[in-house]
Structure formats: C-alpha cells, structure tokens
Design an enzyme around this catalytic site. Structure first.
Site, PDB file in Angstrom:
ATOM      1  N   HIS A 223       0.829  -1.201   0.000  1.00 56.07           N
ATOM      2  CA  HIS A 223       0.000   0.000   0.000  1.00 56.07           C
ATOM      3  C   HIS A 223       0.860   1.246   0.000  1.00 56.07           C
ATOM      4  O   HIS A 223       0.635   2.192  -0.751  1.00 56.07           O
ATOM      5  CB  HIS A 223      -0.931   0.012   1.217  1.00 56.07           C
ATOM      6  CG  HIS A 223      -1.831   1.208   1.253  1.00 56.07           C
ATOM      7  ND1 HIS A 223      -1.429   2.429   1.750  1.00 56.07           N
ATOM      8  CD2 HIS A 223      -3.105   1.379   0.818  1.00 56.07           C
ATOM      9  CE1 HIS A 223      -2.423   3.300   1.640  1.00 56.07           C
ATOM     10  NE2 HIS A 223      -3.446   2.682   1.075  1.00 56.07           N
TER      11      HIS A 223
ATOM     12  N   GLU B  79       8.097   5.205  -2.846  1.00 57.05           N
ATOM     13  CA  GLU B  79       8.697   4.752  -4.092  1.00 57.05           C
ATOM     14  C   GLU B  79       9.371   3.401  -3.860  1.00 57.05           C
ATOM     15  O   GLU B  79       9.819   3.112  -2.751  1.00 57.05           O
ATOM     16  CB  GLU B  79       9.728   5.782  -4.580  1.00 57.05           C
ATOM     17  CG  GLU B  79       9.098   7.103  -4.985  1.00 57.05           C
ATOM     18  CD  GLU B  79      10.134   8.092  -5.513  1.00 57.05           C
ATOM     19  OE1 GLU B  79      11.366   7.828  -5.346  1.00 57.05           O
ATOM     20  OE2 GLU B  79       9.723   9.116  -6.072  1.00 57.05           O
TER      21      GLU B  79
ATOM     22  N   LEU C 257      -4.753  -7.804   2.915  1.00 57.67           N
ATOM     23  CA  LEU C 257      -5.290  -8.963   3.610  1.00 57.67           C
ATOM     24  C   LEU C 257      -6.736  -9.270   3.276  1.00 57.67           C
ATOM     25  O   LEU C 257      -7.271 -10.281   3.735  1.00 57.67           O
ATOM     26  CB  LEU C 257      -5.120  -8.773   5.120  1.00 57.67           C
ATOM     27  CG  LEU C 257      -3.660  -8.610   5.558  1.00 57.67           C
ATOM     28  CD1 LEU C 257      -3.575  -8.202   7.024  1.00 57.67           C
ATOM     29  CD2 LEU C 257      -2.871  -9.883   5.323  1.00 57.67           C
TER      30      LEU C 257
ATOM     31  N   GLY D  71     -11.033  -5.228  -1.456  1.00 58.72           N
ATOM     32  CA  GLY D  71     -11.417  -3.846  -1.261  1.00 58.72           C
ATOM     33  C   GLY D  71     -11.114  -3.069  -2.532  1.00 58.72           C
ATOM     34  O   GLY D  71     -10.799  -3.655  -3.580  1.00 58.72           O
TER      35      GLY D  71
ATOM     36  N   HIS E 270      -8.626  -1.168  -3.506  1.00 57.10           N
ATOM     37  CA  HIS E 270      -7.286  -1.311  -4.089  1.00 57.10           C
ATOM     38  C   HIS E 270      -7.163  -2.622  -4.865  1.00 57.10           C
ATOM     39  O   HIS E 270      -6.595  -2.654  -5.965  1.00 57.10           O
ATOM     40  CB  HIS E 270      -6.228  -1.269  -2.992  1.00 57.10           C
ATOM     41  CG  HIS E 270      -6.065   0.068  -2.350  1.00 57.10           C
ATOM     42  ND1 HIS E 270      -5.997   1.240  -3.067  1.00 57.10           N
ATOM     43  CD2 HIS E 270      -5.939   0.427  -1.035  1.00 57.10           C
ATOM     44  CE1 HIS E 270      -5.848   2.267  -2.241  1.00 57.10           C
ATOM     45  NE2 HIS E 270      -5.818   1.788  -1.008  1.00 57.10           N
TER      46      HIS E 270
END
Length: 250
Positions: A20, A56, A78, A81, A83
């Site tokens: 993330h 990065e 986990l 969702g 993303h």
C-alpha cells in the site's frame, strides 16, 4: 556426431509485491525484509516491489522497468477492497508488461499461523487454562474498508484464529467499517471478557496498527510483517495465479 547444446529453462515470471505504502519508515523496512525471505525460499525468482501510493517505487514505475518481462502481482493486502478490485488491476492493465494479479493474502490458514505466533511473542499463554480462557478474548484489528467484501475476509480469518486459540475472536476496524476497536472492547467487557488481546491484522507497522495496539487493555501483537508464513503465503499466491487459466474475453 551432432554436438549437444545446453538447454536453458525460461525465466519465471517476476513476482511483484504490491504494498500500500506508508509514511511510517518501518513499513518499507519490513517489506524489504519480507522480500529477502522470499528470495531465500526461491533463489532465482525475480522479486520486485511496487507501491500503490506514498512510497517509491510506485507500482507503475516498477512495471515500466520490467520491460517485456511477464509478472505476477501479489497484493500485500489482507482482504478484498477498492485497491484489490480497482487500483491494482487498472495499473496492471495500462502497463506494457503482461501482468497477472493474484488475490489478496487473506483469508488463509497461514495467516492464522502467523497471527498465533505473533500473539505468543506478545505474551499469550502457551498452556491453556480453562478459568483464564473463560475471561479471555481477542480482537482481530484490521484497517477497514467501505467495501462489504472487505469485512467477509477478516471474519473468516477470525474463525481460523479462534479455532487455533480456543477463545472467541472478533474482527474490529481502525477506520471506514464497524465495529471499531473501542466498540469491540466494550462488547467483550459486557460479556464478561476483560482479558482481551489485540491481534494486529496488518502487513506492516503504520498509523492504524499503532492506534489499535495503543487501545489494548492487555497485550497487543506486532503486525504480521516478515513472519516466515507470510513469505510462504506470498509464494503460494504467486503459484496459484500462474496455475489458474486466464479467462478468455467473449
């Protein structure tokens, strides 16, 4: 006599860990250590890192640097969702490289194994005690999402962990979903369970993991991080993705 020529096996697709991203510097350190564990388990497998945001290399830059090398993207997330369903597939679709996206890490028995070990490290008793267990419980503290599928996966993991511990486990969230960790603590207290541990259901340290741990009335485990079971699970997702037939467009 015809001379023999050495045959070379084709290089495997690259494994790209998709993190993330976090402003907490410990998160990048944790993921880097996890990558080292994966390389130890699978020498010769190209392992790369790309972030969705905040750190990065960003995932589009990692994919661009791969050139024509095919890749499997394994989200260090986990549960399902936004993303997992949108951001990562969209980044993969716009990249030049042929990239397949694996499912998120959870739910999976290896996560329950890692959560159990982290609780033992934090002070969870190794010898069961019926009297103590009747007053004990665990909160599985997760990040949270507005996507309804995101809550399904932690509930499954909570059941796996409860079976391992022999005490009830309730998922709770740091944001965007309910119950919150404080609400879950009050719910356990109302049921007479005052010896409550926080199981940190986060892949790496960060703001949410710290907030949840600070709410613990007893012990709080560390994030899953570079636990050996995490490296095995990532490779499991990589192999599963490679063995799954690609759906053909109608």
């Amino acid at each position: 006599m015809t001379p023999s020529h050495p045959s070379f096996a084709p290089s495997p697709p690259a494994l790209v860990l998709v993190a993330h991203g976090s402003r907490d510097p410990r998160a990048l350190t944790t993921v880097t250590t996890l990558m080292d564990r994966i390389r130890e388990l699978r020498p010769g497998l190209p392992v790369h890192l790309g972030h969705i945001e905040l750190n990065e290399p960003l995932l589009p830059d990692t994919l661009a640097a791969l050139g024509d090398t095919p890749a499997v993207l394994v989200p260090l997330l986990l549960s399902r969702g936004y993303h997992v369903k949108h951001d990562i597939p969209e980044m993969a679709a716009t990249a030049r490289v042929h990239a397949r996206v694996a499912p998120p890490l959870g739910p999976h028995p290896l996560l329950a194994e890692a959560l159990y070990d982290r609780l033992l490290e934090a002070g969870w008793p190794t010898v069961p005690d019926d009297a103590v267990d009747r007053g004990s419980a665990v909160i599985l503290a997760a990040a949270g999402s507005r996507d309804p599928d995101s809550a399904t996966d932690p509930r499954h993991t909570a059941r796996l962990l409860a079976a391992r511990l022999g005490v009830p486990v309730l998922p709770a969230y740091a944001s965007a979903a309910s119950p919150t960790v404080p609400t879950a603590l009050r719910a356990w207290a109302a049921r007479g369970r005052h010896r409550v541990a926080i199981a940190s259901y986060f892949t790496a340290p960060g703001r949410f993991a710290t907030q949840c741990a600070q709410a613990a009335p007893w012990i709080a485990s560390a994030p899953l991080g570079d636990h050996p079971a995490m490296a095995r699970l990532i490779l499991n997702r990589y192999e599963e993705c490679l063995s799954t037939p690609v759906a053909q467009a109608a």
